[in-house]
Design a protein around this motif. Structure first.
Motif, mmCIF file in Angstrom:
data_model
loop_
_atom_site.group_PDB
_atom_site.id
_atom_site.type_symbol
_atom_site.label_atom_id
_atom_site.label_comp_id
_atom_site.label_asym_id
_atom_site.label_seq_id
_atom_site.Cartn_x
_atom_site.Cartn_y
_atom_site.Cartn_z
ATOM 1 N N GLY A 59 30.110 28.859 18.804
ATOM 2 C CA GLY A 59 30.021 30.179 18.131
ATOM 3 C C GLY A 59 31.308 30.325 17.186
ATOM 4 N N ALA A 60 31.304 31.515 16.459
ATOM 5 C CA ALA A 60 32.604 31.981 16.038
ATOM 6 C C ALA A 60 32.498 33.062 15.106
ATOM 7 C CB ALA A 60 32.992 30.718 14.979
ATOM 8 N N GLY A 61 33.494 33.730 14.631
ATOM 9 C CA GLY A 61 33.679 34.887 14.005
ATOM 10 C C GLY A 61 33.104 36.156 14.749
ATOM 11 N N GLY A 62 32.838 36.059 16.047
ATOM 12 C CA GLY A 62 32.229 37.069 17.005
ATOM 13 C C GLY A 62 30.842 36.704 17.309
ATOM 14 N N TYR A 63 30.466 35.729 16.748
ATOM 15 C CA TYR A 63 28.839 35.506 16.888
ATOM 16 C C TYR A 63 28.772 34.163 17.649
ATOM 17 C CZ TYR A 63 28.934 38.468 12.729
ATOM 18 O OH TYR A 63 29.018 39.469 12.104
ATOM 19 N N ALA A 64 27.805 34.413 18.738
ATOM 20 C CA ALA A 64 27.708 33.316 19.819
ATOM 21 C C ALA A 64 26.188 32.555 19.359
ATOM 22 C CB ALA A 64 27.421 33.751 21.160
ATOM 23 N N PHE A 65 26.245 31.323 19.789
ATOM 24 C CA PHE A 65 24.783 30.604 19.661
ATOM 25 C C PHE A 65 24.021 30.477 20.941
ATOM 26 C CE2 PHE A 65 27.805 27.775 16.839
ATOM 27 C CZ PHE A 65 27.250 28.595 15.616
ATOM 28 N N VAL A 70 18.600 35.341 16.117
ATOM 29 C CA VAL A 70 18.627 34.320 14.942
ATOM 30 C C VAL A 70 19.963 34.674 13.992
ATOM 31 C CG1 VAL A 70 17.496 33.387 13.110
ATOM 32 C CG2 VAL A 70 16.201 33.793 15.383
ATOM 33 N N GLU A 71 20.017 35.913 13.819
ATOM 34 C CA GLU A 71 20.823 36.375 12.782
ATOM 35 C C GLU A 71 22.239 36.158 13.071
ATOM 36 O OE1 GLU A 71 22.210 37.690 8.891
ATOM 37 O OE2 GLU A 71 20.004 37.179 9.567
ATOM 38 N N ASP A 72 22.519 36.140 14.455
ATOM 39 C CA ASP A 72 23.854 35.931 14.902
ATOM 40 C C ASP A 72 24.143 34.426 14.608
ATOM 41 O OD1 ASP A 72 24.435 38.480 15.774
ATOM 42 O OD2 ASP A 72 23.811 38.290 17.485
ATOM 43 N N VAL A 73 22.899 33.787 14.919
ATOM 44 C CA VAL A 73 23.376 32.223 14.708
ATOM 45 C C VAL A 73 23.784 31.806 13.519
ATOM 46 C CG1 VAL A 73 22.338 29.811 15.141
ATOM 47 C CG2 VAL A 73 21.853 31.668 16.850
ATOM 48 N N VAL A 74 23.096 32.691 12.441
ATOM 49 C CA VAL A 74 23.226 32.211 11.227
ATOM 50 C C VAL A 74 24.866 32.704 10.719
ATOM 51 C CG1 VAL A 74 22.786 33.095 8.727
ATOM 52 C CG2 VAL A 74 20.789 32.394 10.367
ATOM 53 N N LYS A 75 25.281 33.772 11.215
ATOM 54 C CA LYS A 75 26.386 34.216 11.036
ATOM 55 C C LYS A 75 27.368 33.426 11.615
ATOM 56 C CE LYS A 75 25.183 39.185 10.088
ATOM 57 N NZ LYS A 75 25.164 40.589 10.879
ATOM 58 N N GLY A 76 27.234 32.817 12.770
ATOM 59 C CA GLY A 76 28.215 32.127 13.366
ATOM 60 C C GLY A 76 28.335 30.670 12.351
ATOM 61 N N CYS A 77 27.103 30.204 12.117
ATOM 62 C CA CYS A 77 27.171 28.864 11.255
ATOM 63 C C CYS A 77 27.979 29.194 10.087
ATOM 64 C CB CYS A 77 25.937 28.497 11.266
ATOM 65 S SG CYS A 77 24.900 27.915 12.787
ATOM 66 N N ASP A 78 27.754 30.175 9.279
ATOM 67 C CA ASP A 78 28.166 30.698 8.111
ATOM 68 C C ASP A 78 29.875 30.894 8.107
ATOM 69 O OD1 ASP A 78 25.895 29.975 6.854
ATOM 70 O OD2 ASP A 78 25.308 32.326 6.556
ATOM 71 N N TYR A 79 30.059 31.417 9.279
ATOM 72 C CA TYR A 79 31.746 31.572 9.563
ATOM 73 C C TYR A 79 32.363 30.206 9.468
ATOM 74 C CZ TYR A 79 36.239 33.289 11.165
ATOM 75 O OH TYR A 79 37.548 33.389 11.066
ATOM 76 N N HIS A 80 31.876 29.378 10.332
ATOM 77 C CA HIS A 80 32.416 27.905 10.381
ATOM 78 C C HIS A 80 32.370 27.352 8.849
ATOM 79 C CE1 HIS A 80 33.291 26.844 14.521
ATOM 80 N NE2 HIS A 80 32.185 27.408 14.863
ATOM 81 N N LEU A 81 31.198 27.529 8.160
ATOM 82 C CA LEU A 81 30.939 26.876 6.911
ATOM 83 C C LEU A 81 32.273 27.094 5.926
ATOM 84 C CD1 LEU A 81 29.335 25.379 4.930
ATOM 85 C CD2 LEU A 81 28.219 27.536 3.991
ATOM 86 N N GLN A 82 32.961 28.728 6.058
ATOM 87 C CA GLN A 82 34.086 29.049 5.462
ATOM 88 C C GLN A 82 35.254 28.028 5.581
ATOM 89 O OE1 GLN A 82 34.694 33.130 6.037
ATOM 90 N NE2 GLN A 82 32.545 33.533 6.299
ATOM 91 N N HIS A 83 35.131 27.397 6.777
ATOM 92 C CA HIS A 83 36.456 26.375 7.275
ATOM 93 C C HIS A 83 35.914 25.180 7.258
ATOM 94 C CE1 HIS A 83 38.845 29.787 8.977
ATOM 95 N NE2 HIS A 83 37.799 30.387 9.079
ATOM 96 N N GLY A 84 35.033 24.704 6.298
ATOM 97 C CA GLY A 84 34.766 23.312 5.757
ATOM 98 C C GLY A 84 33.557 22.955 6.608
ATOM 99 N N ILE A 105 15.192 27.649 20.382
ATOM 100 C CA ILE A 105 14.279 28.264 19.579
ATOM 101 C C ILE A 105 14.785 29.152 18.321
ATOM 102 C CG2 ILE A 105 12.368 30.007 19.400
ATOM 103 C CD1 ILE A 105 11.527 29.536 22.168
ATOM 104 N N ASN A 106 15.883 30.021 18.833
ATOM 105 C CA ASN A 106 16.756 30.724 17.723
ATOM 106 C C ASN A 106 17.596 29.881 16.648
ATOM 107 O OD1 ASN A 106 15.821 32.955 18.823
ATOM 108 N ND2 ASN A 106 17.587 33.559 19.965
ATOM 109 N N ILE A 107 18.239 28.587 17.343
ATOM 110 C CA ILE A 107 18.910 27.653 16.425
ATOM 111 C C ILE A 107 17.948 27.109 15.362
ATOM 112 C CG2 ILE A 107 20.019 25.492 16.690
ATOM 113 C CD1 ILE A 107 21.515 26.578 19.338
#
Length: 378
Positions: A59-65, A70-84, A105-107
């Motif tokens: 996870g990252a940005g305060g969001y766990a996998f 599902v929304e938390d998973v999305v936000k965690g992935c998108d936080y990592h995206l900001q870092h490449g 299932i959520n992932i």
């Protein structure tokens, strides 16, 4: 058609001065020729790299996998995206099996909702070694339970990219073979295995070591007779890839250099193994039933007896390899792009004709400037 100009396009571990052409989500040409395009970007003096691929992150940005929506998973992935990190393998720690199943299932549901690529889930447990639990909660650790893993894989196998397990608890390699027969990467980790155990695992398709030197066995001695552990098995067997937590904390720079010297850049993948608190100001708390503190730039168990995971993002891994280990930028990038793509068997990780147009642009200080996914600027 999109045209990208730079004098630092990373191609085959070298820097190319010219143009990168993208169309319909693919790389269509790398050339010295300046051709017409519908859109163009000038990144002169900036590095243009294949998008980073993090194949082990919680996870990252305060969001766990795990234990999240599902929304938390999305936000965690998108936080990592900001870092490449344009492609990601969200990781699930050992827990109640139904909880782990729901995380898978959520992932899977997060695919298509994230701005980047979710390549499938990574189950890190519960079939681990209690002796090498590390930050994993020992309450949930068990030997492989056939009816559980077969049912999960029958239902959701297409959503699982990899599974970390302890080979010494897998009688005759049955679990490992079931994974590889279903195109799931079998990775040895949190394991007290000896070389004999690793031989069985390799024969049944295991080709990866989860975070080498972090909860992996080494040489032991019994009445004077020595046995190789997982670390030595990784060095001895050329077919094994290894992943390393390259945050500059889990492994000192000299150890990173030693691993790469022995295994070579074709067999080492960089990972963050980041926790949900990566990128936040959180300094203590409880995750997956385990108390932690953050100090010295790394997450530790509350009693400081061991590390509990990293707080790094992918760009930090490149900084560590370049600034602390003295690797050239293209070489460091290779181990965060081409090698994880090869392990995961995806058409990504290289700036080459026909590959997916996932790119990251960063400056001399390795700060991410722009990210492209499928040829589109995010």
């Amino acid at each position: 058609m999109i045209k990208i100009k730079s004098n630092k396009i990373i191609v085959n571990e070298s820097l190319f001065d010219g143009y990168l052409y993208l169309d319909e989500g693919k790389i269509v040409e790398i050339s010295k020729d300046d051709k017409p395009a519908n859109k163009q970007f000038d990144f002169t003096d900036k590095y243009v790299s294949a998008g980073f691929i993090d194949m082990h992150t919680h996870g990252a940005g305060g969001y766990a996998f795990m234990n999240s929506t599902v929304e938390d998973v999305v936000k965690g992935c998108d936080y990592h995206l900001q870092h490449g990190t344009t492609s990601i393998v969200p990781t699930i720690s050992a827990g109640e099996f139904e909880t782990m199943k729901q995380a898978v299932i959520n992932i899977d549901k997060a695919k298509g909702k994230t701005k980047g690529n979710v390549l499938g889930a990574h189950l890190e447990g519960p079939y681990l070694s209690p002796k090498q639990a590390g930050a994993q909660c020992p309450v949930f650790i068990t030997p492989p339970i056939k009816q559980d893993y077969e049912k999960l894989i029958e239902e959701y196998g297409q959503s699982i990219a990899r599974w970390t397990y302890a080979p010494e608890n897998d009688a005759n390699g049955e679990f490992c073979k079931y994974l590889t027969d279903h195109n799931i990467i079998a990775s040895a980790g949190h394991t007290d295995a000896k070389y004999q155990d690793m031989q069985v695992a390799i024969e049944n398709g295991c080709n990866l070591i989860t975070h080498l030197y972090s909860c992996t066995s080494t040489v032991t001695r019994d009445h004077g007779f020595r046995s190789l552990g997982v670390i030595e098995s990784a060095y001895l067997r050329d077919e094994l890839f290894v992943e390393i937590i390259a945050d500059g904390k889990h492994l000192p720079p000299d150890l990173i250099k030693l691993i790469i010297k022995i295994k070579g850049t074709d067999k080492v993948a960089l990972i963050t193994d980041s926790l949900e608190i990566a990128g936040t100001d959180i300094t203590e708390g409880v995750m997956s039933g385990t108390e932690f503190i953050v100090e010295d730039g790394v997450c530790k168990l509350k009693d400081k007896s061991a590390f509990a995971g990293s707080v790094a993002t992918a760009d930090k891994l490149i900084k560590t390899l370049v600034n602390e280990c003295n690797f050239a930028v293209p070489t460091a990038v290779k181990m965060l792009t081409e090698i994880p793509a090869k392990i995961l068997n995806v058409n990504k990780g290289k700036l080459e004709k026909g590959y997916d147009a996932d790119l990251v642009v960063f400056d001399e200080q390795i700060n991410v400037v722009e990210v492209f996914v499928g040829g589109e600027k995010i």
